[in-house]
Every structure is written in C-alpha cells, then in structure tokens.
Design an enzyme around this catalytic site. Sequence first.
Site, PDB file in Angstrom:
ATOM      1  N   GLU A   1      90.328 -35.748  13.352  1.00  0.00           N
ATOM      2  CA  GLU A   1      89.822 -34.635  12.529  1.00  0.00           C
ATOM      3  C   GLU A   1      90.864 -34.246  11.475  1.00  0.00           C
ATOM      4  O   GLU A   1      90.524 -33.916  10.352  1.00  0.00           O
ATOM      5  CB  GLU A   1      89.481 -33.416  13.392  1.00  0.00           C
ATOM      6  CG  GLU A   1      88.988 -32.244  12.550  1.00  0.00           C
ATOM      7  CD  GLU A   1      88.435 -31.079  13.339  1.00  0.00           C
ATOM      8  OE1 GLU A   1      87.656 -31.296  14.273  1.00  0.00           O
ATOM      9  OE2 GLU A   1      88.791 -29.936  13.000  1.00  0.00           O
TER      10      GLU A   1
ATOM     11  N   CYS B   1      92.276 -28.786  16.081  1.00  0.00           N
ATOM     12  CA  CYS B   1      91.939 -29.925  16.945  1.00  0.00           C
ATOM     13  C   CYS B   1      92.306 -31.235  16.267  1.00  0.00           C
ATOM     14  O   CYS B   1      92.014 -31.437  15.081  1.00  0.00           O
ATOM     15  CB  CYS B   1      90.446 -29.922  17.278  1.00  0.00           C
ATOM     16  SG  CYS B   1      90.026 -28.708  18.546  1.00  0.00           S
TER      17      CYS B   1
ATOM     18  N   ARG C   1      81.416 -31.325  10.871  1.00  0.00           N
ATOM     19  CA  ARG C   1      82.746 -31.476  10.250  1.00  0.00           C
ATOM     20  C   ARG C   1      82.705 -32.414   9.037  1.00  0.00           C
ATOM     21  O   ARG C   1      83.658 -33.172   8.796  1.00  0.00           O
ATOM     22  CB  ARG C   1      83.770 -32.005  11.262  1.00  0.00           C
ATOM     23  CG  ARG C   1      83.978 -31.154  12.483  1.00  0.00           C
ATOM     24  CD  ARG C   1      84.711 -29.855  12.157  1.00  0.00           C
ATOM     25  NE  ARG C   1      85.179 -29.214  13.370  1.00  0.00           N
ATOM     26  CZ  ARG C   1      84.455 -28.367  14.109  1.00  0.00           C
ATOM     27  NH1 ARG C   1      83.223 -28.050  13.743  1.00  0.00           N
ATOM     28  NH2 ARG C   1      84.968 -27.820  15.191  1.00  0.00           N
TER      29      ARG C   1
HETATM   30  P1  FAD Z   1      93.434 -28.201   4.159  1.00  0.00           P
HETATM   31  O1  FAD Z   1      93.935 -28.347   5.548  1.00  0.00           O
HETATM   32  O2  FAD Z   1      94.350 -27.688   3.128  1.00  0.00           O
HETATM   33  O3  FAD Z   1      92.827 -29.597   3.685  1.00  0.00           O
HETATM   34  C1  FAD Z   1      91.957 -30.331   4.510  1.00  0.00           C
HETATM   35  C2  FAD Z   1      91.104 -31.237   3.643  1.00  0.00           C
HETATM   36  O4  FAD Z   1      90.281 -30.432   2.799  1.00  0.00           O
HETATM   37  C3  FAD Z   1      91.926 -32.130   2.701  1.00  0.00           C
HETATM   38  O5  FAD Z   1      91.234 -33.335   2.506  1.00  0.00           O
HETATM   39  C4  FAD Z   1      91.917 -31.360   1.411  1.00  0.00           C
HETATM   40  O6  FAD Z   1      92.124 -32.185   0.278  1.00  0.00           O
HETATM   41  C5  FAD Z   1      90.510 -30.803   1.445  1.00  0.00           C
HETATM   42  N1  FAD Z   1      90.369 -29.601   0.623  1.00  0.00           N
HETATM   43  C6  FAD Z   1      91.039 -28.443   0.723  1.00  0.00           C
HETATM   44  N2  FAD Z   1      90.624 -27.572  -0.209  1.00  0.00           N
HETATM   45  C7  FAD Z   1      89.677 -28.208  -0.930  1.00  0.00           C
HETATM   46  C8  FAD Z   1      88.866 -27.857  -2.023  1.00  0.00           C
HETATM   47  N3  FAD Z   1      88.943 -26.664  -2.628  1.00  0.00           N
HETATM   48  N4  FAD Z   1      87.998 -28.795  -2.496  1.00  0.00           N
HETATM   49  C9  FAD Z   1      87.888 -30.015  -1.926  1.00  0.00           C
HETATM   50  N5  FAD Z   1      88.631 -30.406  -0.876  1.00  0.00           N
HETATM   51  C10 FAD Z   1      89.517 -29.511  -0.395  1.00  0.00           C
HETATM   52  N6  FAD Z   1      88.244 -26.306  12.162  1.00  0.00           N
HETATM   53  C11 FAD Z   1      86.970 -26.148  12.538  1.00  0.00           C
HETATM   54  O7  FAD Z   1      86.086 -26.776  11.974  1.00  0.00           O
HETATM   55  N7  FAD Z   1      86.641 -25.304  13.565  1.00  0.00           N
HETATM   56  C12 FAD Z   1      87.557 -24.571  14.230  1.00  0.00           C
HETATM   57  O8  FAD Z   1      87.213 -23.825  15.146  1.00  0.00           O
HETATM   58  C13 FAD Z   1      88.915 -24.688  13.816  1.00  0.00           C
HETATM   59  N8  FAD Z   1      89.878 -23.963  14.428  1.00  0.00           N
HETATM   60  C14 FAD Z   1      91.162 -24.076  14.008  1.00  0.00           C
HETATM   61  C15 FAD Z   1      92.144 -23.286  14.612  1.00  0.00           C
HETATM   62  C16 FAD Z   1      93.452 -23.372  14.185  1.00  0.00           C
HETATM   63  C17 FAD Z   1      94.501 -22.499  14.843  1.00  0.00           C
HETATM   64  C18 FAD Z   1      93.815 -24.262  13.136  1.00  0.00           C
HETATM   65  C19 FAD Z   1      95.225 -24.331  12.632  1.00  0.00           C
HETATM   66  C20 FAD Z   1      92.854 -25.050  12.535  1.00  0.00           C
HETATM   67  C21 FAD Z   1      91.521 -24.972  12.971  1.00  0.00           C
HETATM   68  N9  FAD Z   1      90.522 -25.757  12.393  1.00  0.00           N
HETATM   69  C22 FAD Z   1      89.221 -25.590  12.770  1.00  0.00           C
HETATM   70  C23 FAD Z   1      90.860 -26.799  11.413  1.00  0.00           C
HETATM   71  C24 FAD Z   1      90.851 -26.325   9.935  1.00  0.00           C
HETATM   72  O9  FAD Z   1      90.931 -24.916   9.841  1.00  0.00           O
HETATM   73  C25 FAD Z   1      89.602 -26.813   9.205  1.00  0.00           C
HETATM   74  O10 FAD Z   1      89.551 -28.223   9.181  1.00  0.00           O
HETATM   75  C26 FAD Z   1      89.500 -26.336   7.752  1.00  0.00           C
HETATM   76  O11 FAD Z   1      88.293 -26.748   7.195  1.00  0.00           O
HETATM   77  C27 FAD Z   1      90.637 -26.823   6.858  1.00  0.00           C
HETATM   78  O12 FAD Z   1      90.568 -26.107   5.640  1.00  0.00           O
HETATM   79  P2  FAD Z   1      91.835 -25.856   4.721  1.00  0.00           P
HETATM   80  O13 FAD Z   1      91.417 -25.000   3.594  1.00  0.00           O
HETATM   81  O14 FAD Z   1      92.979 -25.387   5.544  1.00  0.00           O
HETATM   82  O15 FAD Z   1      92.084 -27.326   4.178  1.00  0.00           O
HETATM   83  N1  EPU Z   2      88.274 -28.667  28.163  1.00  0.00           N
HETATM   84  C1  EPU Z   2      89.052 -29.204  29.159  1.00  0.00           C
HETATM   85  N2  EPU Z   2      90.381 -29.452  28.900  1.00  0.00           N
HETATM   86  C2  EPU Z   2      90.941 -29.192  27.691  1.00  0.00           C
HETATM   87  C3  EPU Z   2      90.128 -28.658  26.657  1.00  0.00           C
HETATM   88  C4  EPU Z   2      88.794 -28.399  26.921  1.00  0.00           C
HETATM   89  O1  EPU Z   2      88.581 -29.472  30.255  1.00  0.00           O
HETATM   90  O2  EPU Z   2      92.136 -29.449  27.531  1.00  0.00           O
HETATM   91  C5  EPU Z   2      86.872 -28.354  28.470  1.00  0.00           C
HETATM   92  C6  EPU Z   2      86.658 -26.829  28.513  1.00  0.00           C
HETATM   93  O3  EPU Z   2      86.985 -26.316  29.784  1.00  0.00           O
HETATM   94  C7  EPU Z   2      85.193 -26.710  28.192  1.00  0.00           C
HETATM   95  C8  EPU Z   2      84.927 -27.894  27.243  1.00  0.00           C
HETATM   96  O4  EPU Z   2      86.006 -28.821  27.449  1.00  0.00           O
HETATM   97  O5  EPU Z   2      84.407 -26.868  29.326  1.00  0.00           O
HETATM   98  C9  EPU Z   2      84.854 -27.470  25.771  1.00  0.00           C
HETATM   99  O6  EPU Z   2      86.094 -26.880  25.395  1.00  0.00           O
HETATM  100  P1  EPU Z   2      86.190 -25.788  24.228  1.00  0.00           P
HETATM  101  O7  EPU Z   2      85.239 -24.655  24.530  1.00  0.00           O
HETATM  102  O8  EPU Z   2      87.611 -25.451  24.011  1.00  0.00           O
HETATM  103  O9  EPU Z   2      85.588 -26.503  22.954  1.00  0.00           O
HETATM  104  P2  EPU Z   2      85.970 -27.861  22.260  1.00  0.00           P
HETATM  105  O10 EPU Z   2      84.731 -28.679  22.173  1.00  0.00           O
HETATM  106  O11 EPU Z   2      87.156 -28.501  22.884  1.00  0.00           O
HETATM  107  C10 EPU Z   2      85.352 -27.060  19.855  1.00  0.00           C
HETATM  108  C11 EPU Z   2      85.916 -27.313  18.493  1.00  0.00           C
HETATM  109  C12 EPU Z   2      86.930 -26.267  18.100  1.00  0.00           C
HETATM  110  C13 EPU Z   2      86.303 -24.888  18.200  1.00  0.00           C
HETATM  111  C14 EPU Z   2      85.827 -24.683  19.641  1.00  0.00           C
HETATM  112  C15 EPU Z   2      85.151 -23.348  19.831  1.00  0.00           C
HETATM  113  C16 EPU Z   2      85.940 -29.674  17.890  1.00  0.00           C
HETATM  114  C17 EPU Z   2      86.757 -30.908  17.802  1.00  0.00           C
HETATM  115  N3  EPU Z   2      86.549 -28.608  18.436  1.00  0.00           N
HETATM  116  O12 EPU Z   2      86.392 -27.336  20.793  1.00  0.00           O
HETATM  117  O13 EPU Z   2      87.276 -26.505  16.735  1.00  0.00           O
HETATM  118  O14 EPU Z   2      87.230 -23.884  17.832  1.00  0.00           O
HETATM  119  O15 EPU Z   2      84.871 -25.720  19.957  1.00  0.00           O
HETATM  120  O16 EPU Z   2      83.932 -23.310  19.187  1.00  0.00           O
HETATM  121  O17 EPU Z   2      84.788 -29.660  17.467  1.00  0.00           O
HETATM  122  C18 EPU Z   2      88.787 -27.658  15.290  1.00  0.00           C
HETATM  123  O18 EPU Z   2      87.815 -28.306  14.916  1.00  0.00           O
HETATM  124  O19 EPU Z   2      89.944 -27.808  14.799  1.00  0.00           O
HETATM  125  C19 EPU Z   2      88.596 -26.692  16.366  1.00  0.00           C
HETATM  126  C20 EPU Z   2      89.595 -26.001  16.892  1.00  0.00           C
END
Ligand code: FAD
Ligand code: EPU
Length: 300
Positions: A290, A224, A177
């Site tokens: 995050e 997250c 990240r």
């Molecule tokens: P923004 O939210 O618009 O901005 C976030 C940061 O990035 C800010 O500092 C902004 O200034 C900077 N930024 C944006 N665009 C640029 C650019 N062009 N150049 C430089 N900086 C920039 N994240 C994960 O890593 N894994 C996941 O599985 C995941 N699942 C998600 C699920 C959901 C439903 C949601 C809502 C979010 C999830 N996220 C996840 C979080 C999010 O999608 C990521 O952090 C993503 O990288 C944010 O990108 P963004 O373009 O939306 O940036």
């Molecule tokens: N768990 C619990 N309780 C909860 C949530 C999770 O017990 O409320 C347990 C699950 O049962 C599982 C373990 O924790 O055994 C891991 O959970 P999960 O598979 O949901 O993954 P995570 O580590 O919680 C990460 C990323 C997500 C990404 C998923 C899938 C981070 C902070 N989160 O979640 O990223 O989508 O893996 O790959 O790294 C994000 O970064 O915004 C994000 C959504």
Amino acid sequence: MTGGGVTDRTVSRTGARVERLPLARFTTLGVGGEAEVWSVASAAQLAEAMEQPYRVLGGGSNLVIADEGVPERVIRLAGPLAERDLTPDPGLSSADEIVTGWVGGGVPLPGLIRQLQKLGLSNLEGTVGIPAQVGGAVWMNAGTRYGEMFDGLHTIEIATPQGTVQVTPADLAWGYRDSGIPRNHVVTRVRLKLRRSTPEDVLAKMDFADQARKGQPKMKTPGCAFKNPGGVSAGRLIDEAGLKGTRIGNALIAPEHANFIVNLGGATAADVHALLDVIRGRVAVPLELEYELWPTQGQP
Ligand code: FAD
Ligand code: EPU
C-alpha cells in the site's frame, strides 16, 4: 529559477518557492533524504513545476522515501491550492444534499473532517483519523471499512502533463485504495458532495469509525504496509506468520498491529525495506504494497 541546482531558497519564473529540503520532515514515518521542493500556489506555478520530472507530495502519510532523497522535483500544493470554500453551490444543492465550492488538494484532511462534522455535513466521516491531504487521499481513495473519499466527491480537478481536466467519479475506474487517476496526475482541487445531517449524528458516526483505530500504534509510521488481499486483513496474516515485534535496525513490526511498521527513532528506508522483504518471505498469500516507495520500486 535561473539554471543550475537549488542551493538555498529561490523563486521560479512563475513565482513558485523552490528549496532544497530534507523530505523526512514532510513524512509521518520521519524518513527521507533531500530533494528540490517546489511549493506551488497557482495553476501556472504547477504547470511550470511539471515541465521537468517531478513527484507529488501530499501529507507524506503513505511514503517511504530513500535516505538519499529523490532526484526529481517534489511538488507541494500551497496557497489557494491548500484553501477551502465549503459554501453550498445554490444551483447544485438541495434540501438533502449540498455540493461545495472548491477544496484544494493541499488541504489537510483531518481538519476538514472536523469542520464538516461541526457543519453537520455527512459522507466523509468514515475517513476520520487518516492523516492525509485531500489530494493524496483522493488519489489513493483512502478509507476505512466505514467509508472512503469517493463517498463524498462531486468533481475532481486534475492537472495532467497535457492540461487540466475536471472529471466526476463516474469517469474514473475507482475502487479499494485506488482512484484510477494515473500516477503524477495532480489532484489540484475537488468539489464535495455531502448529505445534510446534524453535528451530533456525524460525530456519532466519526466516533464509531474511530473505534477501529484503538488497536493501531501511535508512533511514527506510514500506516498499513500492505493492502488487504481479497478483504482479508493483511495485519492478521502477518500476525499469524509470527512476525509482530520483528525489528531490523530501528524499524519494528508493531506489536499492536502487524500491518504497521514503526520508526523507533533513527530508522532508515533500508530498515523498512528489509522488514517488507521479511514479511513477503513469510506470508504465503501474495501481498500488494500500500505504501509508495520513493524512488519507485516495483510499482506502475
Ligand atoms: P502522500 O503520502 O504524500 O502520497 C501518497 C501518494 O499520493 C503518492 O503517490 C503521491 O504522489 C500521491 N499524491 C499526494 N498528493 C497528491 C495530489 N494532490 N495529486 C495526486 N497525487 C497525489 N489510509 C487509508 O486508506 N485508511 C486508513 O485508515 C489509513 N490510516 C492511516 C493511519 C496512519 C497513522 C497513517 C500514517 C497513515 C494511514 N493511512 C490510511 C495511509 C495514508 O494516510 C493514505 O494512503 C493517504 O491517502 C495518503 O495521502 P497523503 O496526502 O499523505 O499522500
Ligand atoms: N488482526 C490481527 N492481528 C493484527 C492485526 C489485525 O489478528 O496484527 C485482526 C483483528 O483482530 C481484526 C482483523 O484482523 O479481527 C481486522 O483488523 P483491523 O480492524 O485492524 O482492520 P485491518 O483490516 O487490519 C483496515 C485498514 C486500515 C483501517 C482499518 C480500520 C487496510 C490495509 N487497512 O485495517 O487502513 O484504518 O481497517 O478501518 O485496508 C491503511 O490503509 O493505511 C490503514 C491503516
């Protein structure tokens, strides 16, 4: 733009569109007050926008923006900076691997991932389901346990206050990240490095990675809240602290997954901040946020 604040819609010296808009509409949480939004479609427009204090907005999927909005300019990438050229570069591509043309930082990641799948191009399918723009996803090195953005990058173009540079992943101290790119340096476009595969194979890997999302809430959320400390799920730690279902105002710690705060409708940034404080107070392990809080608080 001519002097003063922006009242309605105007055009800057270099042609950027400048409007005062509520930021809530640009975020997946659906929270955030007004700011002066600069939609920039060229390097010259971006450079002009960067002449005054600014923030960069991507897909708004990792942001909690104050209800008062922010005083800085908010830059959005538009036009050619939100377009893609996936044509393989003949000089850099081989039988196994391709390097694409330029993909704008403003390109929505989910559509790009679907397009790469149809073309049978692998390396980024692990990021399926991340509702970001390419620039934001690169800046965060967004990912899942099945892959992250830096798995598929060849060159990254970055606009800095000192000028534009092109770097490779090897030039950056990237990790979980974290791209190592300083805040407010703008990822304008990237060239992707992808492995030639088949649409079927890429789809199978995407579907597998997507399974991990089954337990995530489907409501308005910025993803997250906290990074996983030392590889342990922050969600599990928050869950074990008994906090699932905790509600403040109209924000709720999701019953499905404790690392997600959701907007039940009409939540404020203050509601979300209060829940973050509750979590920090109840989980013994120090948790690193995050999300990004605008205006920035406690972040470098
Ligand atoms: P923004 O939210 O618009 O901005 C976030 C940061 O990035 C800010 O500092 C902004 O200034 C900077 N930024 C944006 N665009 C640029 C650019 N062009 N150049 C430089 N900086 C920039 N994240 C994960 O890593 N894994 C996941 O599985 C995941 N699942 C998600 C699920 C959901 C439903 C949601 C809502 C979010 C999830 N996220 C996840 C979080 C999010 O999608 C990521 O952090 C993503 O990288 C944010 O990108 P963004 O373009 O939306 O940036
Ligand atoms: N768990 C619990 N309780 C909860 C949530 C999770 O017990 O409320 C347990 C699950 O049962 C599982 C373990 O924790 O055994 C891991 O959970 P999960 O598979 O949901 O993954 P995570 O580590 O919680 C990460 C990323 C997500 C990404 C998923 C899938 C981070 C902070 N989160 O979640 O990223 O989508 O893996 O790959 O790294 C994000 O970064 O915004 C994000 C959504």
